[in-house]
Structure formats: C-alpha cells, structure tokens
Design an enzyme around this catalytic site. Structure first.
Site, short mmCIF file in Angstrom:
data_model
loop_
_atom_site.label_atom_id
_atom_site.label_comp_id
_atom_site.label_asym_id
_atom_site.label_seq_id
_atom_site.Cartn_x
_atom_site.Cartn_y
_atom_site.Cartn_z
N CYS A 88 0.52 -1.51 0.36
CA CYS A 88 0.20 0.34 -0.33
C CYS A 88 0.79 1.33 0.00
O CYS A 88 1.99 1.55 1.59
CB CYS A 88 -0.97 -0.08 0.68
SG CYS A 88 -1.70 1.37 1.46
N HIS A 203 -7.73 -4.03 -7.90
CA HIS A 203 -8.17 -3.01 -7.85
C HIS A 203 -8.58 -2.12 -9.53
O HIS A 203 -8.09 -3.02 -10.13
CB HIS A 203 -7.51 -1.58 -7.29
CG HIS A 203 -6.45 -1.76 -5.69
ND1 HIS A 203 -6.73 -3.61 -5.61
CD2 HIS A 203 -6.95 -0.80 -5.13
CE1 HIS A 203 -5.98 -2.80 -3.89
NE2 HIS A 203 -6.04 -1.50 -3.83
N CYS A 233 -3.36 6.77 -4.74
CA CYS A 233 -3.08 5.29 -4.35
C CYS A 233 -1.41 4.72 -4.90
O CYS A 233 -0.88 4.99 -5.80
CB CYS A 233 -4.20 4.30 -5.45
SG CYS A 233 -4.06 2.55 -5.36
#
Ligand code: PYC
Length: 310
Positions: A88, A203, A233
């Site tokens: 992430c 995603h 992101c």
C-alpha cells in the site's frame, strides 16, 4: 477488555491506522507467511481495527511487525475492510510519517519488509516521503472486456504491488458528484475482468485529464472492498507508471503528477529494472499527516466488538 494502541494518519485524504501494540501475534518468518496467518487465524482482529464501529470502509490498517528480509528496518502488513493487501503506497507514506512522529526515525532512508517484497522509503527534510516500490510491470495490454450494461471496456492489467485494471477510455466524469456512477461502473468492470482468467484484479483505476493545472492525470481508484481511494493510490500510480513506461510515453526519471478524485497528488517517476521485459522500479512521493492517537477497546460483551462484517 483487550486494548489496541493505534496511530491514525491520512495521506492525501486516505486514512491509515497503524497498529502499534495489542495486535495479533503472528510469530516470525517471511511476511507473506505471516500475512497468510493473519488472514487465516486473526480475521476478527482485522475487522475490529478497521471496520465500523471503530473504523470505516475507507480505513487501511497497517500492522507493524519485525522484518524478515535482510537489511529491512521494519515490517508491515496492510489490511482493509475485507482482507489483507500486498502493498500500500499511501499506507507506507503514512507509516513513515507516523514513525517520525513517534521519534523512531529521522529524515533519511529506511527499508520496509512487506508480503510482496522489500520497499524503501525516504523521509525528506520537508516531511514529504518517497516510496521506492516493488518491481512493477504491465501484464496485458488493451484487453477488451464485455461489461454487462456498459458494453466493451478496454484496459491494461498491471502489477504495482497489487493487481490493477487500468482504463483510460470511458465516458465518465472523474469528479465527486459522480461517485456512485464511478463505483458502480468500476465494480462491474472488476467482476468482468476477473471472469477472464487474469491474475485476480483487486483494484480498478480510471484515468482522465485533470481539470486543474499541473497534474498529468486524475484518477478514480476502486479498492477491493468497494471503497474508493481518496489518495491517488501509490500502488495504482506504480501500475500506471509501468504502463506508461511500456508504451514509451514517459521517460525514466521524468515526473508524473497523479491527482486523485479529491484533488490530492502524488509525484511518480521510475527507473528501469529490466528494460527488455519492461519491468520498472517506481518511486511515489507524497505527504501524510498524523491525525489521532487512540486506544481501541475490545469488550467481548459488545455484540459488535469484532466489527461489522459484510
Ligand atoms: O496507496 O497503494 C495505495 C493504496 C492501496 C489501497 C488504498 N491505497
């Protein structure tokens, strides 16, 4: 009563909840094995930490653990409202800013172990953070997917620490008033692409020109649990950089300003890792802010002690 000490931050609007103490004990060993243990044996902890009533669908949790890979200073396992993430980017920026807030690091470079590889992060003197992510690449180009109710949607499948389907050709407006439409569309795209036998895409990312000066692109990113990413992101920007590199549309070292649906920005760039196979090492730079220090209390008499799970 169990207690879990957390530090909350946001990176370009996207929250990260860093678990400092009281989280599940995952033992030692490679991070992917510990992430699998977390998924298998401690899912209730995941839900208690990030889901309502203590959190929300948007919150990404970050479990700080001892690293396994040689040369790493910290280990982290990211998780969200429905499961465990590979990497992430916004969360890593949040982690670094949180560690600085706690006085555990000073400006400079640290190496962080994750379930999908080691990443390095530089805390700059101005408080911004650059994350050099795992190797990223485009897996499939210009794939046509039949999406019920929407016709054929064309996109690329790419890896940036998570799997993305990236769509540039669509007729949607990337703005906050269109959130429901964007969510419904990308959810359907995700279901359709995952019926095609690619690696499981978690995603879906839509791109359009930014309405504001200075950004190369605006995105809308649908996360696996149906929340949208408030930040641009980090892993999605890495996947985008891999596609731009593969197409020869962005030179190594050149900056790419990626704007999110709420207008927050990351600056991305890349260096070639293996040009013959179009594999890159992306770097994503952004800022985060610490917003709360909290002790979560878990009382077994509470019927929603372990979070509201869908
Ligand atoms: O920044 O990589 C990222 C990310 C993944 C999910 C939410 N944010």
């Amino acid at each position: 009563m169990k207690s879990i000490r957390v530090l909350d931050s946001h990176t370009g609007g996207e929250p990260t909840r860093l678990v400092l103490d009281g989280g599940p004990e995952l033992g030692t060993g490679p991070l992917d094995e510990r992430a699998a243990r977390f998924r298998r044996d401690f899912d209730a902890y995941r839900s208690a930490i990030v889901n309502e009533p203590r959190g929300s669908d948007t919150v990404v949790g970050a479990l700080l653990v001892p690293p396994h890979r040689a040369g790493c200073d910290f280990g982290v396992i990211f998780f969200n409202n429905i499961g465990v993430l590979g990497m992430c980017g916004h969360g890593t920026i949040g982690l670094v800013v949180a560690l600085a807030y706690l006085g555990r690091i000073a400006p400079g470079i640290i190496k962080i172990d994750t379930p999908v590889g080691a990443v390095s992060a530089e805390l700059h003197a101005d408080g911004s953070v650059s994350v050099e992510n795992v190797a990223s690449y485009r897996h499939a180009h210009a794939v046509d997917i039949a999406v019920p109710g929407h016709g054929v949607v064309r996109g690329d499948v790419a890896w940036g620490g998570n799997w993305f389907f990236l769509v540039g050709e669509h007729a949607l407006h990337l703005d906050l008033v269109s959130l429901e439409t964007l969510t419904e569309f990308t959810w359907r795209v995700r279901q359709a692409v995952n019926a095609q036998g690619f690696p499981e895409v978690d995603h879906v990312e839509l791109f359009a020109p930014s309405p504001s000066p200075g950004a190369d692109s605006r995105n809308f990113v649908l996360c696996p649990g149906k929340a949208y990413d408030r930040s641009p992101c980090g892993t999605g920007t890495s996947a985008k950089l891999a596609c731009l590199a593969a197409e020869g549309k962005l030179a190594a070292g050149a900056p790419w300003i990626q704007e999110s649906i709420i207008g927050s920005r990351f600056t991305g760039s890349y260096r070639w890792l293996d040009q013959a196979n179009a594999r890159i090492t992306p770097t994503v730079t952004g800022t985060a802010h610490v917003i709360a220090e909290t002790t979560l209390l878990l009382d077994d008499r509470d019927p929603f002690c372990w979070g509201i799970r869908g």
